[in-house]
Scaffold this active site. Sequence first.
Site, PDB file in Angstrom:
ATOM      1  N   SER A   1       0.912  -1.126   0.113  1.00  0.00           N
ATOM      2  CA  SER A   1       0.056  -0.023  -0.117  1.00  0.00           C
ATOM      3  C   SER A   1       1.018   1.322   0.001  1.00  0.00           C
ATOM      4  O   SER A   1       2.286   1.210  -0.081  1.00  0.00           O
ATOM      5  CB  SER A   1      -0.838  -0.168   1.148  1.00  0.00           C
ATOM      6  OG  SER A   1      -0.214   0.277   2.400  1.00  0.00           O
ATOM      7  N   LYS A   2       0.199   2.386  -0.272  1.00  0.00           N
ATOM      8  CA  LYS A   2       0.977   3.857  -0.200  1.00  0.00           C
ATOM      9  C   LYS A   2       1.876   3.816   1.092  1.00  0.00           C
ATOM     10  O   LYS A   2       2.948   4.458   0.923  1.00  0.00           O
ATOM     11  CB  LYS A   2      -0.043   4.927  -0.136  1.00  0.00           C
ATOM     12  CG  LYS A   2      -0.788   4.915  -1.352  1.00  0.00           C
ATOM     13  CD  LYS A   2      -1.462   6.327  -1.412  1.00  0.00           C
ATOM     14  CE  LYS A   2      -2.188   6.477  -2.850  1.00  0.00           C
ATOM     15  NZ  LYS A   2      -3.397   7.032  -2.588  1.00  0.00           N
ATOM     16  N   ARG A   3       1.708   3.389   2.295  1.00  0.00           N
ATOM     17  CA  ARG A   3       2.554   3.178   3.267  1.00  0.00           C
ATOM     18  C   ARG A   3       3.857   2.751   2.885  1.00  0.00           C
ATOM     19  O   ARG A   3       4.718   3.052   3.742  1.00  0.00           O
ATOM     20  CB  ARG A   3       1.805   2.225   4.311  1.00  0.00           C
ATOM     21  CG  ARG A   3       2.040   2.422   5.676  1.00  0.00           C
ATOM     22  CD  ARG A   3       0.853   1.494   6.570  1.00  0.00           C
ATOM     23  NE  ARG A   3       0.860   0.511   6.002  1.00  0.00           N
ATOM     24  CZ  ARG A   3       1.363  -0.651   6.169  1.00  0.00           C
ATOM     25  NH1 ARG A   3       2.517  -0.639   7.216  1.00  0.00           N
ATOM     26  NH2 ARG A   3       1.155  -1.712   5.876  1.00  0.00           N
TER      27      ARG A   3
END
Length: 507
Positions: free
Chosen positions: A261-263
């Site tokens: 994910s963007k994380r």
Amino acid sequence: MSDSVISPSLFGPRVRMAPSPTGLFHVGSARTALFNYLYARKTGGKFILRIEDTDKQRSKKEYEQNIIDSLKWLGLKWDEGPEVGGEYGPYYQSQRLDIYEKYLKQLLAEDKAYYCFCSLEELKAQELEMLIQGLPPKYSGRCRDLDKSLVEQYLAEGKQPVIRLKMPNSTLKFEDVIRGEIKTDLSLIGDIIIAKGLREPLYNFSVVIDDYLMKITHVIRGEDHISNTPKQIIIQEALGFPRPIYAHLPLILGLDRSKLSKRHGPVSVIEYQKMGYLPEALVNFLALLGWHLSTDEELLSLEELIQKFSLERIQKSGAIFNIKKLDWFNSQYLRKMNLDEVVARAKEYLETYSNFGEFLKQRPSDYLKKVLSVELPRITKFSDLIETSDFFFQEEIIYSQELLIWHNATPQDTIKSLQKALGIIESIPENEFQQANLQIKFFTYINDEPTYQNDKGKLLWPLRVALSGKQASPSPFEIAEVLGKQETIKRIKKAIELIEKNGVAKN
Ligand code: GLU
């Protein structure tokens, strides 16, 4: 059921990529597209692009364009779909509403689907009731057998029903090429909503209609869709459609093994494009996310990937997205590529993503090639040129006086060193202004000069900083050759002025 499974030999494999334009095209979607593409090319089949834009609120034109641009940039050409058309279009779900309506009406007429008028509150109350009884919550089936006249009456009153499919209570089995047999207890699912209205089909329904009408033989998609497959199979069976072959690709995970994910960092293809990765390197990297050869071979061109690809070698376990590995691939591709090609790509990149385009236009045509012959071993991707080599692309370079000063040298010493360097530079004729000559001239001087003999940094550090303004950079000789004699002289003079302007206070 096996006799209704589509036999690819009838048409040749037809695979599809069916993204929803609800966000920037994700690297995970790019991996799915790539595997579909490789399979189609390997088998002589067709690769179809279908835009699943039925969600009016979330679908956006700009995302649609981003899907198209990203696939083109990666070099994954589709045989049918937007821009190219094809026999089974339209390839936008939003343009296929009449088709879905026809099949919805058919299911309603055959009593395989029904209108459900339950309100949200009623549904919640039904689920609560089931939970209290210790049952898994699902739709109770309350509207399954509503009297036809009541349905007519509700519709006439303008009530807005959803359309549900009558789900069997059996166990559904399907064969996944990657994961083997998968069983689902349908009694846990309940009657699913297939449309919010005749003109508002939901994903599971429209995908089944399209895959059938577009003669899709293999559904190759991410593992996150595995729970949709039994529902889609039941819809197919209700309509009498054959079952395609399924292959669910392993999840892509971040380094901490949670879903990417963007994380974890950038996740859209365009971000990688903006960072200056080569599409060839990204494709090679993505191909190995969940697929590999029995050998250690990793550097594979698109042609080689096509030759060697097989669904059977796709793994079940999650694939780790390690950007260091992508950097490695990119460096390998940069070094392997013909220098003129790298120059052309870098030029396009800098013109698009940096402010250096104008500067480059003013320079001789071989200027960027010279820069790259110095910088190529030092960069992993083109954005490194913007971050660490900006001094090659700017008239004015900015740095602090402190950076010019070597260890315990004084500003006065630094001026002396710079003046000495200037003298040497000025003595070299333009036509001999090459790295090797510069090096010889400077080292001949250093070897004879007690001040610098044991500490050549005292002479070379301020020179290098004067030319680059950087803590770290290629050697001053390499930089000087690229900049040329006049620019080199100009930068040394500027450095001297900088110290003089500040006053030689530290003397
Ligand atoms: N529109 C779906 C998605 O973007 C497609 C899933 C499928 O391949 O069936 O996830």
